[in-house]
Design an enzyme around this catalytic site. Structure first.
Site, short mmCIF file in Angstrom:
data_model
loop_
_atom_site.label_atom_id
_atom_site.label_comp_id
_atom_site.label_asym_id
_atom_site.label_seq_id
_atom_site.Cartn_x
_atom_site.Cartn_y
_atom_site.Cartn_z
N TYR A 151 -13.76 -2.85 10.34
CA TYR A 151 -12.40 -2.29 10.39
C TYR A 151 -11.77 -2.56 11.76
O TYR A 151 -10.63 -3.02 11.87
CB TYR A 151 -12.44 -0.80 10.11
N ALA B 211 -12.52 -4.83 13.94
CA ALA B 211 -12.26 -6.26 14.13
C ALA B 211 -10.98 -6.68 13.42
O ALA B 211 -10.20 -7.48 13.95
CB ALA B 211 -13.44 -7.07 13.61
N LYS C 126 -8.37 -4.80 12.78
CA LYS C 126 -7.20 -4.22 13.44
C LYS C 126 -6.93 -4.91 14.78
O LYS C 126 -5.77 -5.08 15.18
CB LYS C 126 -7.36 -2.71 13.61
N GLY D 13 0.82 -1.21 0.00
CA GLY D 13 0.00 0.00 0.00
C GLY D 13 0.84 1.25 0.00
O GLY D 13 0.52 2.26 0.63
N ALA D 14 1.97 1.19 -0.74
CA ALA D 14 2.96 2.27 -0.68
C ALA D 14 2.74 3.36 -1.72
O ALA D 14 3.57 4.24 -1.87
CB ALA D 14 4.37 1.68 -0.85
#
Length: 257
Positions: free
Chosen positions: A160, A162, A164, A18-19
């Site tokens: 989200y 859950a 993390k 995801g860069a």
């Protein structure tokens, strides 16, 4: 005798998922500023190329790989390319993530699957593939970008949160299992940061004030605030640290909202 360990990443190979933009881009460029060569993974070619240009401007090598981490074949092919082109994986930063801000009663199965596949499944299988290569090379470091939402309840969306929380626990389990292979696994838990994805939300003054009311430092994070934690966990300075989550949150988790 010197007691100060090195925080430099000179000639290390750091892989960032995801860069292409936002937090991932900042961590990729920060690694390059610390001396690393960087493998840039993202789905959008234009974003990859822009990040790669910033890294090359710093005099470091940038390896651009267009890949979707929700696809295990893409992960396998990406790691094969890294082996050939970069020759090493010293650090993996699992940054790729997403959110759909649905109320619990409105969450669809498709939303559930999409968020879990991106945030948790992708991070696990990237870690699995890279850890095997790290083991062959004598060790390495894995850094998972989690969230304060994995620790405390927030209005960020139950799915989200859950994922993390799962990432924080996954960090502990992988750290335990892979310690014998000299692979450390840690996480960073950010609070609100200014990124292309949060800018619109933070332009809402009522929303911003709600965020600031929960933040002792009374400001949202800037991307550079995350880079120090990432470089620390990537460097030999964190060699005796594993299974931990480092919260970069302006003090937000002090309250425990």
């Amino acid at each position: 005798m010197s007691y100060l360990p090195s925080f430099e990443l000179t000639d290390q190979v750091v892989v960032v998922t995801g860069a292409g933009k936002g937090i991932g881009r900042a961590l990729a460029v920060g690694a390059a500023e610390a001396g690393a060569d960087v493998v840039i993974l993202a789905r959008t070619e234009a974003d990859i190329n822009e990040t790669a240009g910033l890294i090359r401007d710093l005099g470091r090598k940038a390896y651009s790989i267009q890949a979707d981490i929700t696809n295990n074949e893409d992960i396998s092919n990406a790691v094969k390319r890294i082996k050939v082109e970069a020759g090493s994986i010293d650090v993996l930063i699992n940054n790729a993530g997403m959110n759909i801000r649905s109320k619990a009663k409105d969450v669809t199965e498709a939303e559930w699957n999409q968020i879990f596949q991106t945030n948790l499944q992708g991070a696990f299988f990237m870690s699995q593939a890279c850890a095997e290569f790290m083991k062959e090379n004598g060790g390495g470091k894995i850094i998972n970008i989690a969230s304060v939402a994995g620790l405390v309840a927030l209005r960020t969306g139950v799915v989200y949160a859950a994922t993390k929380a799962g990432m924080i626990q996954m960090t502990k389990n992988l750290a335990l299992e892979w310690a014998e292979d000299n692979i450390t696994v840690n996480a960073i838990g950010p609070w609100y940061f200014r990124t292309p994805l949060t800018d619109k939300l933070l332009q809402n003054e009522e929303y911003l004030q709600d965020i600031l009311s929960r933040t002792p430092m009374k400001r949202v994070g800037e991307l550079k605030d995350l880079v120090g934690a990432s470089v620390f966990l990537s460097s030999e300075a964190s060699n005796y640290m594993t299974g931990q989550t480092l919260y970069v949150d302006g003090g937000m988790t002090i309250y425990g909202f």
